[in-house]
Design a protein around this motif. Structure first.
Motif: not given
Length: 304
Positions: A198-200, A244-245, A250-251, A275-277
């Motif tokens: 999600f956030c690296r 959710g994904v 898409e998050i 909305g992030r991938r």
């Protein structure tokens, strides 16, 4: 060199390494081993059944390599079936396993979770020899201090063999769960290059392997394609359906969480993800299974 003394020192050394490095130990460390009376004693070798030169007949350890050629597995009774070396029951390595069972000599079991990384369980005992199946049955017992014999066995003694069998079955079941959990975690983190999808975030101490479909549900197998590498914050949020994904990676953030007002952790840690991938592994065979994501996404939508 006295067999019991070598095993005692080996058990003690492995316990020290686990306390220092954690459950999963690197192969290089196990190959290096420890020094006893000026002699270096490795804990494993190129073959799964390993006997260092200082021991005469019975191996010190048995190893299952990740993705190796042997189909070592836990049977329907929850006990480990460990394959012979090759197809000759009288191969010296196989005879050594047989002797370990006949004499109730404890061994160490190394289970490869990813290439070069092993989880250790000890002491383990050979309790059944199956030459027709080219395999033995192995159980795990509780750790204890193995000292040179002084008129009796150093292993824990029970008044009834049934009690010992129940204890070993329970301990083996616990180890089996631990093996699967750690193997799942290591394989997922390796696939995601040890960063949160999600956030690296990259601090491995705060990374988990999250199931897409929980292991309590059908399809919730401990496989890389049913896993996501997540930091502690996002693992908790994912489990509680804050996040959710979609099957298209898409998050999405639950609407009530999006509308909530709070500090920067909520804003940047959760709301900003909407909305992030999802970050996924490069290899298609390690990417999240879209069908499993669809199942999980329906659960997420039901929680809205």
């Amino acid at each position: 060199m006295d067999d019991a003394r070598v095993r005692s020192e080996a058990f003690r050394w492995v316990a020290e390494q686990v306390a220092r490095y954690g459950d999963v130990l690197p192969r290089a460390l196990l190959l290096q081993g420890f020094v006893l009376d000026g002699q270096r004693i490795p804990l494993l070798g190129p073959q799964g059944i390993f006997k260092p030169r200082v021991l005469r007949e019975i191996p010190l350890s048995i190893t299952t390599a990740p993705g190796g050629p042997c189909d070592d597995a836990f049977d329907r009774d929850g006990l480990l079936r460990y394959r012979y070396r090759g197809t000759d029951p009288d191969h010296p390595d196989n005879r050594g396993l047989r002797l370990a069972g006949q004499r109730a000599v404890p061994l160490i079991y190394f289970h490869g979770v990813v290439p070069g990384e092993y989880l250790a369980a000890w002491p383990v005992y050979v309790v059944d020899d199956r030459p027709s199946e080219l395999a033995v049955t192995v159980v795990v017992d509780i750790p204890y201090e193995l000292e040179p014999p002084r008129g009796g066995s150093a292993a824990p003694e029970d008044s009834f063999g049934e009690v010992r069998e129940m204890r070993r079955r329970y301990t083996t079941a616990q180890v089996r769960v631990r093996l699967h959990q750690r193997a799942f975690r290591e394989r997922v983190l390796e696939a995601y290059q040890r960063q949160c999808a999600f956030c690296r975030f990259r601090r491995e101490e705060l990374l988990d392997a999250a199931h897409i479909v929980p292991d309590s549900q059908p399809g919730g197998e401990p496989t890389v394609r049913n896993g996501l590498a997540l930091c502690a914050l996002h693992h908790s949020a994912f489990d509680r359906y804050f996040l959710g994904v979609t099957p298209d990676y898409e998050i999405q953030v639950r609407p009530d969480i999006l509308e909530e007002e709070d500090g920067p952790t909520l804003i940047y840690g959760l709301q900003a993800l909407h909305g992030r991938r999802l970050w996924v592994p490069r290899s298609p065979r390690n990417r999240p299974d879209r069908d499993l994501l669809a199942v999980r996404y329906e659960d997420f939508r039901a929680a809205i």
